[in-house]
Design an enzyme around this catalytic site. Structure first.
Site, PDB file in Angstrom:
ATOM      1  N   GLY A   1      49.207  37.011  42.727  1.00 53.34           N
ATOM      2  CA  GLY A   1      47.967  36.724  43.583  1.00 53.34           C
ATOM      3  C   GLY A   1      47.451  35.310  43.481  1.00 53.34           C
ATOM      4  O   GLY A   1      46.520  35.193  43.566  1.00 53.34           O
TER       5      GLY A   1
ATOM      6  N   GLY B   1      45.101  33.402  46.006  1.00 54.67           N
ATOM      7  CA  GLY B   1      43.601  33.614  46.377  1.00 54.67           C
ATOM      8  C   GLY B   1      42.626  32.749  45.780  1.00 54.67           C
ATOM      9  O   GLY B   1      42.884  31.436  45.264  1.00 54.67           O
ATOM     10  N   GLN B   2      41.431  33.144  45.946  1.00 53.44           N
ATOM     11  CA  GLN B   2      40.277  32.342  45.529  1.00 53.44           C
ATOM     12  C   GLN B   2      40.505  31.710  44.012  1.00 53.44           C
ATOM     13  O   GLN B   2      40.244  30.290  43.907  1.00 53.44           O
ATOM     14  CB  GLN B   2      39.100  32.813  45.724  1.00 53.44           C
ATOM     15  CG  GLN B   2      37.701  32.156  45.583  1.00 53.44           C
ATOM     16  CD  GLN B   2      36.362  32.512  45.202  1.00 53.44           C
ATOM     17  OE1 GLN B   2      36.349  33.726  44.929  1.00 53.44           O
ATOM     18  NE2 GLN B   2      35.260  31.923  45.215  1.00 53.44           N
TER      19      GLN B   2
ATOM     20  N   ASP C   1      52.656  34.913  45.012  1.00 51.10           N
ATOM     21  CA  ASP C   1      51.899  35.408  45.976  1.00 51.10           C
ATOM     22  C   ASP C   1      52.483  36.219  47.210  1.00 51.10           C
ATOM     23  O   ASP C   1      53.871  35.917  47.215  1.00 51.10           O
ATOM     24  CB  ASP C   1      50.908  34.289  46.711  1.00 51.10           C
ATOM     25  CG  ASP C   1      49.703  34.692  47.327  1.00 51.10           C
ATOM     26  OD1 ASP C   1      48.794  35.151  46.756  1.00 51.10           O
ATOM     27  OD2 ASP C   1      49.992  35.049  48.665  1.00 51.10           O
TER      28      ASP C   1
ATOM     29  N   ARG D   1      52.087  35.839  50.193  1.00 48.37           N
ATOM     30  CA  ARG D   1      52.698  34.920  51.312  1.00 48.37           C
ATOM     31  C   ARG D   1      53.282  33.436  50.832  1.00 48.37           C
ATOM     32  O   ARG D   1      53.077  33.213  49.642  1.00 48.37           O
ATOM     33  CB  ARG D   1      51.461  34.477  52.018  1.00 48.37           C
ATOM     34  CG  ARG D   1      50.956  35.470  52.964  1.00 48.37           C
ATOM     35  CD  ARG D   1      49.645  35.296  53.679  1.00 48.37           C
ATOM     36  NE  ARG D   1      48.880  36.382  54.027  1.00 48.37           N
ATOM     37  CZ  ARG D   1      47.917  36.836  53.266  1.00 48.37           C
ATOM     38  NH1 ARG D   1      47.840  36.252  51.955  1.00 48.37           N
ATOM     39  NH2 ARG D   1      47.412  37.933  53.664  1.00 48.37           N
TER      40      ARG D   1
ATOM     41  N   TYR E   1      35.666  49.186  45.580  1.00 56.13           N
ATOM     42  CA  TYR E   1      36.094  48.002  44.781  1.00 56.13           C
ATOM     43  C   TYR E   1      35.599  48.399  43.277  1.00 56.13           C
ATOM     44  O   TYR E   1      36.215  48.031  42.103  1.00 56.13           O
ATOM     45  CB  TYR E   1      35.253  46.812  45.324  1.00 56.13           C
ATOM     46  CG  TYR E   1      35.462  45.412  44.699  1.00 56.13           C
ATOM     47  CD1 TYR E   1      36.532  45.041  44.637  1.00 56.13           C
ATOM     48  CD2 TYR E   1      34.208  45.164  43.752  1.00 56.13           C
ATOM     49  CE1 TYR E   1      36.604  43.685  43.721  1.00 56.13           C
ATOM     50  CE2 TYR E   1      34.320  43.950  43.205  1.00 56.13           C
ATOM     51  CZ  TYR E   1      35.635  43.084  43.186  1.00 56.13           C
ATOM     52  OH  TYR E   1      35.600  41.975  42.343  1.00 56.13           O
TER      53      TYR E   1
ATOM     54  N   LYS F   1      37.714  48.978  39.635  1.00 56.77           N
ATOM     55  CA  LYS F   1      37.245  47.841  38.535  1.00 56.77           C
ATOM     56  C   LYS F   1      37.101  48.713  37.210  1.00 56.77           C
ATOM     57  O   LYS F   1      37.632  48.531  36.184  1.00 56.77           O
ATOM     58  CB  LYS F   1      35.991  46.961  38.692  1.00 56.77           C
ATOM     59  CG  LYS F   1      36.602  46.005  39.859  1.00 56.77           C
ATOM     60  CD  LYS F   1      37.608  44.975  39.406  1.00 56.77           C
ATOM     61  CE  LYS F   1      37.761  43.834  40.271  1.00 56.77           C
ATOM     62  NZ  LYS F   1      38.947  43.212  40.063  1.00 56.77           N
TER      63      LYS F   1
ATOM     64  N   ILE G   1      32.140  34.155  42.197  1.00 63.03           N
ATOM     65  CA  ILE G   1      32.475  32.935  41.806  1.00 63.03           C
ATOM     66  C   ILE G   1      32.149  31.963  43.143  1.00 63.03           C
ATOM     67  O   ILE G   1      32.837  32.295  44.145  1.00 63.03           O
ATOM     68  CB  ILE G   1      34.034  33.029  41.520  1.00 63.03           C
ATOM     69  CG1 ILE G   1      34.397  34.113  40.314  1.00 63.03           C
ATOM     70  CG2 ILE G   1      34.603  31.698  41.186  1.00 63.03           C
ATOM     71  CD1 ILE G   1      35.679  34.251  39.978  1.00 63.03           C
TER      72      ILE G   1
HETATM   73  N1  SER Z   1      32.992  38.692  44.451  1.00 61.79           N
HETATM   74  C1  SER Z   1      33.092  39.953  44.397  1.00 61.79           C
HETATM   75  C2  SER Z   1      32.703  40.462  45.713  1.00 61.79           C
HETATM   76  O1  SER Z   1      31.543  40.089  46.271  1.00 61.79           O
HETATM   77  C3  SER Z   1      32.400  40.557  43.163  1.00 61.79           C
HETATM   78  O2  SER Z   1      33.179  40.362  42.233  1.00 61.79           O
HETATM   79  O3  SER Z   1      33.276  41.589  46.153  1.00 61.79           O
END
Ligand code: SER
Length: 318
Positions: free
Chosen positions: A8, A11-12, A34, A36, A140, A144, A170
């Site tokens: 990955g 990504g960011q 990745d 892509r 999500y 986690k 982040i």
């Molecule tokens: N940055 C993430 C989100 O907002 C949280 O870890 O989903």
């Protein structure tokens, strides 16, 4: 850590972690992958197209490049996950299970980020402790928490060297996050530079933990290089750096751009998620067990974000 695989990498986090790790460990020792195709990720080291849900291909990349450490960065974020929870579970858990299994079979260490999203409305809101109630209300967050437990399970059952941090939102200026609840704190800087105004989807007074990317990258390396005999926890460490509301970040930008304005168009999904997450985490275990110390605060980050984005915008115009 000598030969590293990033899953990955587009990504960011991955787009910056790849560059950061290549500077430390050498370009050829960091394999970026990745789903892509990417030109930039292949510029200073190996790049391969890899779908994280394809375990066979993941294992073959690991074997071919003699990888000893995997960074699994694949995840659908919180707000986008609520639009398709089944897909979020499939992608987030599929990538993690494949990474765990490949790490077990090929004797690799494994880093997978957890998040402030692993907490929920029943967790203590302020200075949320390392070990506390975790009942997230997003898919999500459910992924986690499950991921944290699986990481510990693989460590205890198979001795896989799994390590993780609970990242705050982040803030970064290379690759945009996509579909997260904390994204507003990235977008606000871009909109400030481009338009001088921002419409915020999160209510003015909601605190969330945030971290600037340089600190987040350093945390990854410091944890993975930490002496394992000092680690009482593994999956996953609370990490804290700064905590603010939309109003506070707006005021910080206005100190430098007095004409900057912000209004609100509240996204009900993001509002509910933001309100269910902690105001601030207690990161004392990370500090004690592997020496975590943030270096950036809201003020220094705001200076840097505005400067970098202004420069980027000028390059685009030129
Ligand atoms: N940055 C993430 C989100 O907002 C949280 O870890 O989903």
């Amino acid at each position: 850590m000598k030969r590293i695989l990033i899953v990955g990498a587009g990504g960011q986090i991955g787009s910056e972690l790849t560059v950061y790790l290549r500077k430390i460990y050498g370009g050829s020792n960091v394999v970026a992958t990745d789903v892509r195709e990417s030109k930039t990720l292949g510029e200073d080291g190996p790049f391969e197209v890899l779908n994280a849900l394809d375990a066979t291909n993941m294992a073959s990349v690991v074997a071919r490049h003699k990888v000893d450490t995997i960074f699994n960065l694949v995840a659908l974020l919180s707000a986008v996950g609520e639009r398709n929870p089944q897909m979020a579970w499939g992608v987030n858990m599929g990538a993690l299970m494949n990474s765990l299994e490949v790490a077990r079979q090929h004797h690799c260490a494994l880093f997978t980020p957890s998040s402030i999203g692993a907490f929920g409305p029943t967790s203590p809101k302020d200075k949320t402790p390392q070990d506390t109630i975790m009942q997230p209300t997003t898919i999500y967050g459910v992924c986690k928490v499950t991921g944290e437990m699986l990481g510990n399970y693989y460590y205890h059952k198979y001795g896989v060297d799994t390590r993780s941090v609970r990242f705050p939102g982040i803030i970064s200026n290379v690759t945009l996050p996509g579909g997260g609840t904390t994204d507003y704190a990235v977008e606000i800087y871009y909109e400030a530079v481009r338009k001088g105004r921002f419409t915020c989807p999160v209510p003015p007074d909601v605190y969330m933990d945030m971290i600037y990317m340089p600190d987040a990258l350093r945390a990854c390396v410091e944890l993975m290089e930490a002496d394992p005999t000092k680690l009482l926890h593994r999956n996953s460490f609370n990490l804290a750096s700064m905590s603010f509301t939309p109003e506070i970040i707006c005021a910080e930008i206005r100190k430098r751009m007095p004409d900057f304005t912000m209004d609100y168009d509240i996204d009900p999904v993001k509002k509910e998620i933001a309100e269910s997450w902690p105001n601030s985490l207690d990161d004392s275990c990370a500090r004690e067990e592997w020496g975590w110390r943030p270096e950036w605060d809201l003020s220094s980050m705001t200076d840097d974000m505005l400067e970098v984005i202004r420069r980027k915008e000028q390059t685009v115009e030129a």
